[in-house]
Design a protein around this motif. Structure first.
Motif, mmCIF file in Angstrom:
data_model
loop_
_atom_site.group_PDB
_atom_site.id
_atom_site.type_symbol
_atom_site.label_atom_id
_atom_site.label_comp_id
_atom_site.label_asym_id
_atom_site.label_seq_id
_atom_site.Cartn_x
_atom_site.Cartn_y
_atom_site.Cartn_z
ATOM 1 N N ARG A 94 1.386 -1.315 -0.190
ATOM 2 C CA ARG A 94 -0.231 0.074 0.254
ATOM 3 C C ARG A 94 0.598 1.108 -0.169
ATOM 4 N NH1 ARG A 94 -1.431 3.729 3.140
ATOM 5 N NH2 ARG A 94 -0.352 2.624 5.451
ATOM 6 N N ILE A 95 2.088 0.690 0.272
ATOM 7 C CA ILE A 95 2.528 2.216 0.917
ATOM 8 C C ILE A 95 3.748 2.449 -0.369
ATOM 9 C CG2 ILE A 95 4.741 3.362 1.722
ATOM 10 C CD1 ILE A 95 3.918 1.838 4.296
ATOM 11 N N ASN A 96 3.892 1.410 -0.665
ATOM 12 C CA ASN A 96 4.340 1.378 -2.724
ATOM 13 C C ASN A 96 3.776 2.404 -2.713
ATOM 14 O OD1 ASN A 96 7.250 0.408 -1.745
ATOM 15 N ND2 ASN A 96 6.726 -1.490 -1.732
ATOM 16 N N ARG A 97 2.143 1.890 -3.261
ATOM 17 C CA ARG A 97 1.015 2.518 -4.021
ATOM 18 C C ARG A 97 1.529 4.183 -4.276
ATOM 19 N NH1 ARG A 97 -1.023 -2.770 -2.957
ATOM 20 N NH2 ARG A 97 -2.651 -1.344 -1.682
ATOM 21 N N MET A 98 0.864 4.634 -2.829
ATOM 22 C CA MET A 98 1.443 5.695 -2.860
ATOM 23 C C MET A 98 2.312 6.548 -3.143
ATOM 24 S SD MET A 98 -0.161 5.733 1.054
ATOM 25 C CE MET A 98 -0.164 7.011 1.714
ATOM 26 N N ILE A 99 3.588 5.684 -2.893
ATOM 27 C CA ILE A 99 4.469 6.189 -3.591
ATOM 28 C C ILE A 99 4.164 6.550 -4.992
ATOM 29 C CG2 ILE A 99 7.595 6.425 -3.694
ATOM 30 C CD1 ILE A 99 7.171 4.284 -0.926
ATOM 31 N N GLY A 100 3.996 5.682 -5.552
ATOM 32 C CA GLY A 100 4.025 5.818 -7.039
ATOM 33 C C GLY A 100 3.158 6.960 -7.507
ATOM 34 N N ASP A 101 1.636 7.092 -6.412
ATOM 35 C CA ASP A 101 1.030 8.216 -6.964
ATOM 36 C C ASP A 101 1.327 9.294 -7.019
ATOM 37 O OD1 ASP A 101 -1.320 6.076 -7.652
ATOM 38 O OD2 ASP A 101 -1.771 6.179 -5.254
ATOM 39 N N LEU A 102 2.771 9.415 -5.679
ATOM 40 C CA LEU A 102 3.048 10.741 -5.461
ATOM 41 C C LEU A 102 4.228 10.818 -5.999
ATOM 42 C CD1 LEU A 102 3.187 10.676 -2.020
ATOM 43 C CD2 LEU A 102 2.256 12.232 -2.793
ATOM 44 N N VAL A 103 5.095 10.391 -7.275
ATOM 45 C CA VAL A 103 6.104 10.420 -7.906
ATOM 46 C C VAL A 103 5.671 11.236 -9.456
ATOM 47 C CG1 VAL A 103 7.800 9.046 -9.929
ATOM 48 C CG2 VAL A 103 6.921 9.071 -6.987
ATOM 49 N N ARG A 104 4.051 10.000 -9.784
ATOM 50 C CA ARG A 104 3.192 10.655 -11.132
ATOM 51 C C ARG A 104 2.432 12.030 -10.514
ATOM 52 N NH1 ARG A 104 2.295 5.331 -10.539
ATOM 53 N NH2 ARG A 104 0.088 5.380 -9.392
ATOM 54 N N SER A 105 2.196 12.552 -9.144
ATOM 55 C CA SER A 105 1.747 13.252 -9.392
ATOM 56 C C SER A 105 2.543 14.802 -9.244
ATOM 57 C CB SER A 105 1.129 14.084 -8.117
ATOM 58 O OG SER A 105 -0.008 12.914 -7.579
#
Length: 118
Positions: A94-105
């Motif tokens: 879940r944290i890795n998904r959040m990191i991916g979302d933040l990187v895309r943003s």
């Protein structure tokens, strides 16, 4: 040490420390006068609790995790169960998904900044 000193040493409010105790995350002895007394190890424990909250874990997960962590070094304990490992793996995913979302943003913002600057 008393609750005020633990609060000062960790930067965590007394209210939060009482909440941690109520949730089973932190233990305190009681003086004859009813005041909370914490062991020196409570400082490391509170810091670890804060790290886990910052990682997005809720108190009900943290209460199961803490017995499996050595406070001083944070390393894994031999008491970790396969169920706990699977729960923690899910949290990590879940944290890795959040990191991916933040990187895309961030990438989108970089594109907007570049376009606006250029």
């Amino acid at each position: 040490m008393r609750i005020g000193e633990l609060s000062r040493r960790t930067g965590v409010s007394e209210r939060s420390l009482r909440y941690y105790e109520k949730q089973g995350l932190l233990a305190a002895e009681r003086t004859p006068g009813g005041h909370r007394e914490y062991a020196e190890s409570a400082v490391d424990r509170v810091i670890r609790i804060q790290e886990l909250f910052a990682a997005g874990l809720c108190s009900s997960k943290i209460v199961h995790l803490l017995p499996c962590i050595r406070d001083k070094d944070g390393g894994p304990s031999e008491t970790a169960t396969p169920f706990l490992v699977s729960q923690l793996s899910a949290e990590r995913d879940r944290i890795n998904r959040m990191i991916g979302d933040l990187v895309r943003s961030r990438d989108v913002l970089d594109e907007v900044i570049e376009a606006a600057s250029g």
